[in-house]
Design an enzyme around this catalytic site. Structure first.
Site, PDB file in Angstrom:
ATOM      1  N   PRO A 127       0.828  -1.209   0.000  1.00  2.00           N
ATOM      2  CA  PRO A 127       0.000   0.000   0.000  1.00  2.00           C
ATOM      3  C   PRO A 127       0.860   1.255   0.000  1.00  2.00           C
ATOM      4  O   PRO A 127       1.806   1.370   0.767  1.00  2.00           O
ATOM      5  CB  PRO A 127      -0.811  -0.123   1.298  1.00  2.00           C
ATOM      6  CG  PRO A 127      -0.074  -1.118   2.131  1.00  2.00           C
ATOM      7  CD  PRO A 127       0.634  -2.031   1.204  1.00  2.00           C
TER       8      PRO A 127
ATOM      9  N   TYR B 105       1.279   5.112  13.287  1.00  2.00           N
ATOM     10  CA  TYR B 105      -0.132   5.453  13.282  1.00  2.00           C
ATOM     11  C   TYR B 105      -0.823   4.826  14.501  1.00  2.00           C
ATOM     12  O   TYR B 105      -0.180   4.209  15.343  1.00  2.00           O
ATOM     13  CB  TYR B 105      -0.753   5.066  11.940  1.00  2.00           C
ATOM     14  CG  TYR B 105      -0.083   5.791  10.781  1.00  2.00           C
ATOM     15  CD1 TYR B 105       0.079   7.173  10.817  1.00  2.00           C
ATOM     16  CD2 TYR B 105       0.416   5.093   9.685  1.00  2.00           C
ATOM     17  CE1 TYR B 105       0.720   7.850   9.783  1.00  2.00           C
ATOM     18  CE2 TYR B 105       1.054   5.769   8.647  1.00  2.00           C
ATOM     19  CZ  TYR B 105       1.205   7.145   8.702  1.00  2.00           C
ATOM     20  OH  TYR B 105       1.853   7.805   7.683  1.00  2.00           O
TER      21      TYR B 105
ATOM     22  N   GLN C  50      -5.750  -1.693   2.800  1.00  2.00           N
ATOM     23  CA  GLN C  50      -5.182  -1.509   4.134  1.00  2.00           C
ATOM     24  C   GLN C  50      -6.079  -0.548   4.907  1.00  2.00           C
ATOM     25  O   GLN C  50      -6.182   0.632   4.558  1.00  2.00           O
ATOM     26  CB  GLN C  50      -3.760  -0.942   4.026  1.00  2.00           C
ATOM     27  CG  GLN C  50      -3.044  -0.833   5.358  1.00  2.00           C
ATOM     28  CD  GLN C  50      -1.690  -0.164   5.212  1.00  2.00           C
ATOM     29  OE1 GLN C  50      -1.611   1.019   4.893  1.00  2.00           O
ATOM     30  NE2 GLN C  50      -0.625  -0.923   5.437  1.00  2.00           N
TER      31      GLN C  50
ATOM     32  N   ALA D  47      -3.289   3.106   2.617  1.00  2.00           N
ATOM     33  CA  ALA D  47      -3.885   3.274   3.940  1.00  2.00           C
ATOM     34  C   ALA D  47      -5.200   4.032   3.793  1.00  2.00           C
ATOM     35  O   ALA D  47      -5.231   5.198   3.397  1.00  2.00           O
ATOM     36  CB  ALA D  47      -2.928   4.028   4.858  1.00  2.00           C
TER      37      ALA D  47
ATOM     38  N   ARG E 253      -0.097  -5.254   9.173  1.00  2.00           N
ATOM     39  CA  ARG E 253       1.225  -4.638   8.953  1.00  2.00           C
ATOM     40  C   ARG E 253       1.755  -4.134  10.290  1.00  2.00           C
ATOM     41  O   ARG E 253       1.090  -3.385  10.998  1.00  2.00           O
ATOM     42  CB  ARG E 253       1.156  -3.489   7.948  1.00  2.00           C
ATOM     43  CG  ARG E 253       2.495  -2.795   7.781  1.00  2.00           C
ATOM     44  CD  ARG E 253       2.548  -1.877   6.569  1.00  2.00           C
ATOM     45  NE  ARG E 253       3.489  -2.411   5.578  1.00  2.00           N
ATOM     46  CZ  ARG E 253       3.896  -1.755   4.501  1.00  2.00           C
ATOM     47  NH1 ARG E 253       3.424  -0.549   4.244  1.00  2.00           N
ATOM     48  NH2 ARG E 253       4.759  -2.299   3.666  1.00  2.00           N
TER      49      ARG E 253
ATOM     50  N   ARG F 227       8.266   1.253  -3.959  1.00  2.00           N
ATOM     51  CA  ARG F 227       8.831   2.212  -4.907  1.00  2.00           C
ATOM     52  C   ARG F 227       9.232   1.571  -6.235  1.00  2.00           C
ATOM     53  O   ARG F 227       9.167   2.230  -7.284  1.00  2.00           O
ATOM     54  CB  ARG F 227      10.032   2.922  -4.268  1.00  2.00           C
ATOM     55  CG  ARG F 227       9.634   3.894  -3.169  1.00  2.00           C
ATOM     56  CD  ARG F 227      10.864   4.436  -2.451  1.00  2.00           C
ATOM     57  NE  ARG F 227      10.527   5.440  -1.466  1.00  2.00           N
ATOM     58  CZ  ARG F 227      10.140   5.179  -0.210  1.00  2.00           C
ATOM     59  NH1 ARG F 227      10.044   3.920   0.200  1.00  2.00           N
ATOM     60  NH2 ARG F 227       9.852   6.158   0.619  1.00  2.00           N
TER      61      ARG F 227
ATOM     62  N   CYS G 249       0.298   5.494  -0.168  1.00  2.00           N
ATOM     63  CA  CYS G 249      -0.613   6.637  -0.178  1.00  2.00           C
ATOM     64  C   CYS G 249      -0.338   7.529  -1.379  1.00  2.00           C
ATOM     65  O   CYS G 249       0.808   7.827  -1.692  1.00  2.00           O
ATOM     66  CB  CYS G 249      -0.484   7.426   1.120  1.00  2.00           C
ATOM     67  SG  CYS G 249      -1.157   6.575   2.547  1.00  2.00           S
TER      68      CYS G 249
END
Length: 366
Positions: A23, A181, A99, A57, A229, A323, A25
């Site tokens: 995932p 988070y 996610q 996310a 995760r 990436r 963002c």
């Protein structure tokens, strides 16, 4: 057949290979709704040979967004916006995951490509953030500590978002308990200084993660995989260490989770972490060994050979890349060719003209 391009079964689903999209963002949503950007962004990875594509996310409540531009699943309108994206992933041969997340004290921030940093003021679209304890992330606004009713509402929000995700057609659900988070904030003693049943011991700090896993498992039934995760280490004195996370992963497995996506850090700004190719793989290997749980590795994995070696070494059961998929949305096709695989079914028929010359060249080279 290479391990990387062998299928992996989780509960009632079988993923066509073990090279997956982590995932990532995009900070491109409005009011939490995914749009054409997300559609093209995610579907291209399925065309590029990914086995599983996990959407970014996605907040279970509006105040759970990292930024005002994050996606959500807190209403039926969000469910309906995700459905054609999931259909596009499926049409290209991959499975779709999402996610589910709450950003906690790291919510209500400016997106990375904004020219501003830190917390977004309320007058400019921001909101009051929530956390296990009223301890701010360095440089951000101080959060409000969740009370028991708030924790109960949060668990219910994860359950409801899981229901909407399933109704949108997602095949896999992932709980975001990493990167500083909210759920990671509960897990770490650096951010959780509660004295009730949600703080103190590791068992208490893990309680909310396990309750969310149980709630999502109850909603998903027995067929749908639930991933979690984790950040394996806070990379800061007094923080979480891999063996702590291995214990929590084992408890989560017993609570109904199926596989653990192992990342690291993100909780504090003063973390010290050495970054390089495959730098998080040892974390995944340690949690797999100590917790006796299946894991996926992530972290600067950029070639088929590197990914295959991680699996051959027994350090992980699957590979998440991030990436590298952005640099090359056809990373899966490239990795298969690199490893000498010939899964023609992995290639969209529209792209076979590119596949066949590569296959012929590889045969000539042998």
């Amino acid at each position: 057949m290479s391990l990387l391009f062998s299928p992996l079964s989780l509960r009632d689903i079988t993923v066509r290979n073990r090279l997956w999209v982590a995932p990532m963002c995009q900070y491109s949503a409005e009011d939490g709704l995914p749009n054409d950007w997300h559609h093209v962004h995610l579907a291209q990875f399925a065309s590029g040979g990914a086995g599983l594509v996990v959407a970014e996310a996605t907040a279970v409540v509006p105040e759970g967004r990292i930024s005002p531009r994050d996606t959500g699943l807190w209403s039926d309108a969000h469910r309906d916006a995700w459905r054609p994206i999931v259909d596009a992933i499926h049409a290209r041969g991959a499975l779709a995951g999402v996610q589910l997340a709450h950003a906690g004290r790291k919510a209500s921030t400016w997106w990375p490509f904004s020219d501003r940093h830190g917390s977004v003021p309320a007058g400019e679209g921001g909101w009051t953030t929530l956390a296990p304890s009223a301890i701010a992330y360095e440089g951000y606004a101080e959060p409000v500590a969740l009370d028991r009713d708030g924790i109960a509402a949060l668990i219910e929000a994860f359950r409801a978002a899981a229901r909407r995700a399933l109704d949108a057609g997602f095949d896999v659900l992932e709980v975001h308990a990493a990167h500083g988070y909210l759920l990671h904030e509960f897990l770490s003693p650096l951010s959780n200084q509660r004295t009730d049943e949600w703080g103190g011991s590791l068992e208490n700090r893990a309680r909310i993660v396990l309750d969310i896993v149980r709630a999502m498992r109850a909603e998903a039934g027995e067929a749908v995989p639930v991933l979690v995760r984790f950040s394996a280490s806070d990379a800061a004195p007094g923080g979480l260490e891999p063996d702590d996370v291995a214990r929590v992963a084992r408890w989560a497995l017993d609570a109904g989770a199926d596989l653990f996506d192992i990342s690291s850090a993100g909780l504090v700004a003063h973390q010290q972490l050495s970054v390089g190719p495959g730098y998080q793989v040892p974390f995944a290997a340690r949690i797999r060994e100590v917790g006796e749980v299946p894991v996926a590795a992530v972290g600067i994995i950029t070639s088929g050979a590197q990914a295959e070696q991680i699996l051959q070494d027994g350090d992980a059961d699957a590979i998440f890349a991030a990436r590298e998929w952005l640099r090359d949305p056809h990373f899966g096709l490239r990795a298969a060719t690199e490893l000498g695989e010939d899964p023609e079914s992995l290639w969209p028929p529209q792209y076979l003209r590119a596949h066949r010359p590569a296959r012929q060249a590889a045969a000539a080279a042998r």
